[in-house]
Scaffold this motif. Structure first.
Motif, short mmCIF file in Angstrom:
data_model
loop_
_atom_site.label_atom_id
_atom_site.label_comp_id
_atom_site.label_asym_id
_atom_site.label_seq_id
_atom_site.Cartn_x
_atom_site.Cartn_y
_atom_site.Cartn_z
N LEU A 1 -2.91 1.10 -0.22
CA LEU A 1 -1.60 1.00 0.44
C LEU A 1 -1.21 2.30 1.13
O LEU A 1 -0.62 2.28 2.22
CB LEU A 1 -0.54 0.61 -0.59
CG LEU A 1 -0.68 -0.80 -1.20
CD1 LEU A 1 0.30 -0.99 -2.34
CD2 LEU A 1 -0.48 -1.87 -0.13
N ASN B 1 3.72 -1.21 3.49
CA ASN B 1 2.83 -0.86 2.39
C ASN B 1 3.36 0.29 1.55
O ASN B 1 3.11 0.34 0.33
CB ASN B 1 1.44 -0.49 2.94
CG ASN B 1 0.65 -1.72 3.32
OD1 ASN B 1 0.98 -2.84 2.92
ND2 ASN B 1 -0.41 -1.54 4.10
N LYS C 1 6.48 0.93 0.77
CA LYS C 1 7.46 0.39 -0.18
C LYS C 1 6.76 -0.34 -1.32
O LYS C 1 7.16 -0.23 -2.49
CB LYS C 1 8.44 -0.55 0.53
CG LYS C 1 9.47 0.15 1.38
CD LYS C 1 10.50 -0.84 1.91
CE LYS C 1 11.58 -0.12 2.71
NZ LYS C 1 12.61 -1.08 3.22
N LYS C 2 5.73 -1.08 -0.99
CA LYS C 2 4.97 -1.78 -2.03
C LYS C 2 4.36 -0.79 -3.01
O LYS C 2 4.40 -0.99 -4.23
CB LYS C 2 3.87 -2.64 -1.39
CG LYS C 2 4.37 -3.78 -0.53
CD LYS C 2 3.19 -4.51 0.11
CE LYS C 2 3.65 -5.59 1.08
NZ LYS C 2 2.50 -6.23 1.77
N THR D 1 7.03 0.72 -5.26
CA THR D 1 7.48 -0.24 -6.27
C THR D 1 6.45 -0.36 -7.39
O THR D 1 6.79 -0.35 -8.58
CB THR D 1 7.72 -1.62 -5.63
OG1 THR D 1 8.71 -1.49 -4.60
CG2 THR D 1 8.20 -2.61 -6.67
N THR E 1 -4.29 -7.52 -3.46
CA THR E 1 -2.92 -7.64 -2.96
C THR E 1 -2.45 -9.09 -2.91
O THR E 1 -1.26 -9.36 -2.80
CB THR E 1 -2.81 -7.05 -1.54
OG1 THR E 1 -3.75 -7.68 -0.67
CG2 THR E 1 -3.07 -5.55 -1.56
#
Length: 400
Positions: A122, A131, A133-134, A137, A396
């Motif tokens: 990512l 990506n 933000k993913k 998180t 993913t």
């Protein structure tokens, strides 16, 4: 060790996320007309407090307005996190092999191998599809899980054995070569009854190394070490001939065996230790001659066996390992087709594939780096990076 490696992985991930936020902020400024590009901006305009502090934290040095992180730093962190994953995978592998039970706590840590692989993927593509933000998180969720969750002993044991015997397998080829070569030597030693003939078996066994490419080096070290040891014995035994003196020589040689810096010196000290008591009741010249003769015969046998009986060469093993790594992608596709897309998804099967990937790529790296520079034609880093990215793309789409 596993928790320590995982803490290193989280620290590395934090640094990656900081760098990506830094690049993203400067990219936004570039879009507003302030700068031309992300890397150029990072290199030329590191004069804000936040950017300077980020660079300082990343480099563990005092803030410097003329230094800012670059994409090379991010690439270095990617390699370091991949190396951390290899260490975690190796530890998981060792514990699974030693386990006597079908379930345990160890494989709870597999999820962090997947996490770090996803973060590498990512942050490599942090400009697209949100990506970054993913990744942030995932980082927060898994860090909380790591700090607050106590693993329970109900995680499926992983199996890393080959599905069926493969004659190209490193272990199988070497095992067959040893059996075919050493067994006749043992039979000869037993049937002949020659004095000290067991030295022949020992010489063959220790010169039977896996890779054919290193055969001459090993034989040269063994023969040279034996000759040096025989010369030392000839000198020492002519001066010190009593029982007590020979025991003292053997004792000192045994200590030196474990302090030697190479195989050749080790063999020399082993020779002194072995011959110290063998020469008390027998002619010194006869015993020394036997030692040299059996070593030379063993060298000839090992040379022939390593070259012609199930030889193992770096070139073909690199191709074989590459094929095994590619096959893991096929295993994931089969898992995807035959498993439900919900919470019943068999995560342990994916864990097994990911951990196996890191084990094999680590072996591939060691094998490639053991070659002379002029023979290192296979770019294992690009191959590994491509493979891990393909695996991460699959992950993913699945629950982690």
């Amino acid at each position: 060790m596993l928790p320590d490696y995982i803490r290193e992985g989280f620290e590395n991930s934090r640094q990656q996320l900081e760098l990506c936020r830094f690049f993203t902020n400067h990219s936004s400024q570039a879009q507003n007309g302030k700068n031309a590009s992300v890397p150029d901006t990072a290199a030329r305009h590191a004069n804000t407090a936040s950017a300077t502090d980020t660079a300082a934290r990343h480099a563990n040095t005092a803030p410097d307005p003329d230094i800012a992180p670059s994409l090379d730093d991010l690439e270095r962190l990617h390699r370091e996190l991949a190396d951390i994953n290899k260490k975690i995978s190796s530890e998981i592998y060792s514990r699974n092999r030693a386990s006597l039970f079908p379930k345990g706590k160890t494989n709870w840590y597999c999820q962090f191998v997947l996490l770090f692989q996803l973060i590498n993927y990512l942050t490599l593509n942090f400009k697209t599809n949100q990506n970054l933000k993913k990744a942030e998180t995932l980082y927060r969720d898994f860090l909380t899980r790591f700090e607050t969750t106590e693993p329970t002993p109900d995680y499926h044991r992983l199996n890393f054995r080959l599905k069926k015997p493969d004659i190209r397998s490193f272990r199988l080829r070497f095992a067959l070569r040893q059996v075919i070569t050493v067994t006749p030597c043992l039979i000869f030693a037993w049937a002949s009854g020659f004095q000290n003939v067991y030295w022949l078996v020992i010489s063959v066994f220790f010169m039977m190394i896996p890779f054919t490419d290193h055969t001459m080096q090993r034989i040269r070290q063994r023969v040279t070490g034996t000759i040096v040891g025989i010369v030392l014995c000839l000198v020492l035994f002519s001066v010190f001939s009593g029982f007590a003196s020979h025991v003292a020589i053997m004792t000192v040689a045994n200590f030196l065996i474990y302090s030697a810096s190479g195989y050749g010196p080790t063999v020399a000290y082993i020779t002194c230790s072995a011959l110290a008591l063998q020469t008390l009741d027998t002619s010194v010249a006869l015993v020394l001659g036997q030692r040299l003769l059996y070593t030379l015969i063993g060298a000839a046998i090992a040379l022939i066996a390593n070259k012609w009986i199930f030889p193992i060469r770096f070139k073909y093993q690199i191709e074989y390992l590459s094929e095994m790594i590619r096959s893991i992608r096929g295993d994931l596709i089969r898992i995807d087709r035959t498993s439900p897309h919900n919470e019943d998804f068999p995560k342990w099967k994916v864990d097994q594939c990911i951990v196996k990937s890191y084990l094999l790529t680590n072996r591939l790296e060691n094998m490639c780096e053991s070659l002379p520079p002029e023979e290192q034609h296979f770019n294992y880093r690009d191959f590994e990076k491509k493979h891990m990215n393909i695996m991460a793309e699959f992950l993913t789409t699945r629950p982690v």
